[in-house]
Write a protein that holds these residues in place. Structure first.
Motif, short mmCIF file in Angstrom:
data_model
loop_
_atom_site.label_atom_id
_atom_site.label_comp_id
_atom_site.label_asym_id
_atom_site.label_seq_id
_atom_site.Cartn_x
_atom_site.Cartn_y
_atom_site.Cartn_z
N LEU A 132 -7.14 5.24 -2.88
CA LEU A 132 -6.68 4.33 -4.24
C LEU A 132 -6.39 5.49 -5.20
O LEU A 132 -5.46 5.08 -5.80
CB LEU A 132 -8.09 3.84 -4.29
N ASP A 184 -0.03 -0.27 -7.99
CA ASP A 184 0.50 -1.32 -7.18
C ASP A 184 -0.71 -1.05 -6.06
O ASP A 184 -1.40 -2.16 -5.58
CB ASP A 184 1.57 -1.03 -6.45
N ARG A 185 -1.20 -0.09 -5.68
CA ARG A 185 -2.59 0.08 -4.92
C ARG A 185 -3.64 -0.49 -5.33
O ARG A 185 -4.56 -1.22 -4.79
CB ARG A 185 -2.58 1.55 -4.48
N PHE A 239 0.83 -1.19 0.07
CA PHE A 239 -0.04 0.16 0.09
C PHE A 239 0.66 1.13 0.09
O PHE A 239 0.61 2.04 -0.65
CB PHE A 239 -0.94 -0.02 1.31
N ARG A 240 1.89 1.47 0.94
CA ARG A 240 2.70 2.31 0.89
C ARG A 240 4.17 2.13 0.69
O ARG A 240 4.78 1.74 1.54
CB ARG A 240 2.80 3.26 2.28
#
Ligand code: GAP
Length: 520
Positions: free
Chosen positions: A344, A393-394, A269-270
Motif C-alpha cells: 500500500l 489510488d491504492r 491497484f496497478r
C-alpha cells in the motif's frame, strides 16, 4: 461473484470509478473517478495533507517523534528537465524485465509469469513428471492458486490428466526458466499453439517519453514523472532558502505519476496513471534510524486512524537483498486485498543518495547550513532522507475493500460501504419523510444550510427504506429525516449507517454534529 467483482461492479454502478475512455473501448491501466469517487479521493488526499502537513504537530502521535519537526508543502511541475531523471537513476534503471510472445503478441512482466511443470502423483501411476513441456501462466509463485495457473492451458492439461488415470495433479514451479534458452524453448505461453514462442526477458523502461517544444529530437526528450519525489529533491534548496524550516523537517507533495506498467491489473491497484502522496523527510544522518522507526509506525497508524482494520494491515520490513543499493532500510505497509497481500505504501531510509546525485549532476551545492551548530566543521552537511511514499489510488482501493460489507436490515439484504466519516463522499443525506405537509420545504432549508459547509445530498423520491439503502451503498454515514415532529419541535431523526441506530437531534445542532464527526 467474488469480493473484487462485487466492488468493481458497485464502483461502476454508483459512480465511484469508471474504465478510462470507456466509450472507445477503454485504455488499459487508466481509470476515471466518477462523482462519488472524486469526493472519496479528494477526502483521502485532504486527510493525508491535514494529518501529515497542516496539523501534524497537533496530533497525539507526535510524542513518538524523536524531536519536534516542521513540514512544508510543494506542488512541483510534472514535466522536468530530463537531467533530473538521469541523476535519480530512472533513465538507466527504472525498468521491469519483460517478455513478449511472438505468436500471440502478448507482453508479460517476466517476474509475473509462473513457469511450471506437471507431476502426477497417484497409486496407479506412482509419480510421473511431464518434463518435455513447461507451462507459463500469469501469477506469482506462492500467491496464485493452482486453478488460475491451469486456466490458460486447461484443454492440454486435461488431456495429460487422462493419460495418467488416478494420478493427482501437482504443479512444480521452475525458477528462472525464462532466462534459460533451453527451458524457454519448452515453455508454452498462454494462448500459444506450441512451445517456444516467448522471447528472452529484456529490460523495459517504465517511463513515458515525450518531447518538449516543436522539435522531436534527442535534445527535447523528457518524461512524464514516474514519482513525485524528485520534484521535492530538486526544490530542497528553494524551500530551505524561502522558509524558516530547520532540519529535521519534511517536504510533502501530492500529484500524478505515470508508469508504463507492462501488466496493469487488479482494478486500480496497478495503473499507468495514478496519484502519489509523498514526504521526503530531511534529518541529521545520526538521527536517520530513529526517524525511520517513527515514520514506519506513524504511517501504519494513519490507516488505522481512518478506520482500516488492523487485522488486514501489515508492516513488512524488507530483507537485505530487497533493498536498493543506497537504502539503509525499507518497510512496506501491506494490505490484505481480495487478490492477495500487497503493498500500500513504502517507507524508505534513502540516506543522502538523492541530494548527492542532484548535487553532482547540477553542480549546485545542496548541503544544508546549520547556523546554530557550534562546530564550524559540522555546519554544512547533506541531510539523510526518510521517504514515506503512498499511493492515493491504492489507498482509496484499500479503503473501499475494507469498507465493503453485506448484511441484513429488517430481513432485507443490504450492501453498505462502512467508510470513515472523514472519507465518505457524502457526509449526510437529508430526506423529508413524505412529500407533503411542509416536510420537503423544511428538509430543503436544512439541506441549504448544511450544504454551505458539507457535501450533503437531498432526496425526496421513493420509500424511506430504499433511500436509506442507496445511501448505505454510497457510504453516507448519516441520514437526516424530517418528519411530523420536526415541524412541531424542530428536531430530526439522525440514522447512523453502520448500526442503523436512530436518534433525535435538534435541527440547529446538525452542523456541529457533522463537523465533529466528519471534520470540517
Ligand atoms: N518515490 C518512491 C516510490 O515511488 P514506489 O514504491 O515505486 O516508490 C510508492 O511507489 C507508492 O505509489 C506505492 O506504494 C503505491 O501505493 C503507489 N504506486 C506505485 N506504482 C503504482 C501503480 N502502477 N499504480 C498505482 N499505484 C502505484
Amino acid at each position: 461473484m467474488d469480493l473484487m467483482e462485487k466492488l468493481v461492479s458497485l464502483c461502476k454502478r454508483r459512480g465511484f470509478i469508471f474504465p478510462g475512455s470507456e466509450i472507445y473501448g477503454g485504455l488499459n491501466g487508466c481509470w476515471d473517478y466518477g462523482p462519488l469517487g472524486v469526493e472519496l479521493k479528494r477526502n483521502l488526499k485532504q486527510a493525508w495533507w491535514d494529518d501529515m502537513v497542516a496539523h501534524h504537530d497537533e496530533l497525539a502521535t507526535l510524542p513518538g517523534a524523536p524531536s519536534p519537526y516542521g513540514m512544508a508543502g510543494l506542488d512541483s511541475a510534472l514535466l522536468m528537465n530530463s537531467k533530473v531523471w538521469e541523476a535519480s537513476g530512472h533513465v538507466g534503471g527504472f525498468s521491469d524485465p519483460m517478455v513478449d510472445d511472438r505468436e500471440t503478441r502478448a507482453r508479460y512482466r517476466a517476474d509475473q509469469l509462473v513457469v511450471f511443470k506437471l507431476a502426477f502423483v497417484g497409486a496407479q501411476s506412482g509419480e510421473t513428471t511431464v518434463d518435455d513441456i513447461l507451462f507459463a501462466a500469469p501469477g506469482e509463485v506462492g500467491k496464485t492458486a493452482d486453478e488460475e495457473l491451469i486456466a490458460p492451458h486447461r484443454k492440454r492439461i486435461a488431456a495429460l490428466q487422462k493419460a495418467h488415470p488416478g494420478g493427482q495433479l501437482r504443479l512444480d514451479p521452475v525458477p528462472n526458466a525464462l532466462g534459460d534458452e533451453a527451458l524457454r524453448a519448452k515453455t508454452l505461453a498462454p494462448g500459444a499453439s506450441a512451445p517456444g514462442t516467448l522471447t528472452a526477458p529484456r529490460a523495459f523502461n517504465l517511463m513515458f517519453k515525450t518531447h518538449v517544444g516543436a522539435l522531436e529530437d534527442n535534445s527535447s526528450v523528457t518524461y512524464l514523472r514516474p514519482e513525485t519525489a524528485q520534484g521535492i529533491f530538486v526544490n530542497f534548496k528553494n524551500v530551505c532558502d524561502t522558509t524558516r524550516v530547520r532540519v529535521p523537517f519534511g517536504i510533502a507533495q501530492i500529484g500524478k505519476a505515470f508508469r508504463n506498467e507492462i501488466n496493469p491489473r487488479n482494478f486500480t491497484f496497478r495503473s499507468r496513471e495514478f496519484e502519489q502522496m509523498e514526504i521526503e523527510f530531511f534529518c541529521r544522518p545520526s538521527e536517520a534510524g530513529q526517524w525511520y522507526q517513527y515514520w514506519r509506525k506513524r504511517r501504519y497508524e494513519w490507516y488505522v486512524e481512518l478506520g482500516m482494520r488492523r487485522e488486514h494491515l501489515h508492516l513488512r520490513d524488507h530483507d537485505a537483498d530487497e533493498l536498493a543499493h543506497y537504502a539503509a532500510g525499507c518497510a512496506d505497509v501491506e494490505y490484505d486485498f481480495p487478490f492477495g497481500r500487497s503493498e500500500l505504501e513504502g517507507i524508505a531510509n534513502r540516506t543522502d543518495f538523492d541530494l548527492r546525485q542532484h548535487m553532482q549532476m547540477s553542480g549546485k551545492d545542496l548541503r544544508y547550513f546549520d547556523d546554530q551548530e557550534p562546530d564550524p566543521e559540522a555546519r554544512r552537511y547533506l541531510p539523510h532522507v526518510i521517504e514515506p511514499s503512498a499511493g492515493a489510488d491504492r489507498a482509496a482501493l484499500a479503503f473501499l475493500c475494507d469498507a465493503y460489507s453485506e448484511d441484513e436490515v429488517g430481513g432485507e439484504p443490504r450492501t453498505v460501504l462502512k467508510l470513515h466519516p472523514r472519507l465518505a463522499p457524502i457526509k449526510a443525506a437529508i430526506f423529508p419523510l413524505v412529500k407533503k405537509d411542509g416536510m420537503p420545504e423544511k428538509a430543503l432549508a436544512i439541506y441549504s444550510q448544511l450544504k454551505k459547509r458539507f457535501n450533503v445530498f437531498y432526496d425526496e423520491k421513493g420509500a424511506i427504506g430504499r433511500r436509506y439503502r442507496r445511501q448505505d451503498e454510497a457510504g453516507t454515514p448519516y441520514c437526516i429525516t424530517v418528519d411530523g415532529d420536526t415541524l412541531a419541535n424542530d428536531t430530526v431523526t439522525v440514522r447512523e449507517r453502520d448500526s442503523c441506530a436512530q436518534t433525535r437531534v435538534a435541527a440547529n445542532e446538525l452542523g456541529a454534529m457533522l463537523a465533529e464527526r466528519c471534520g470540517g
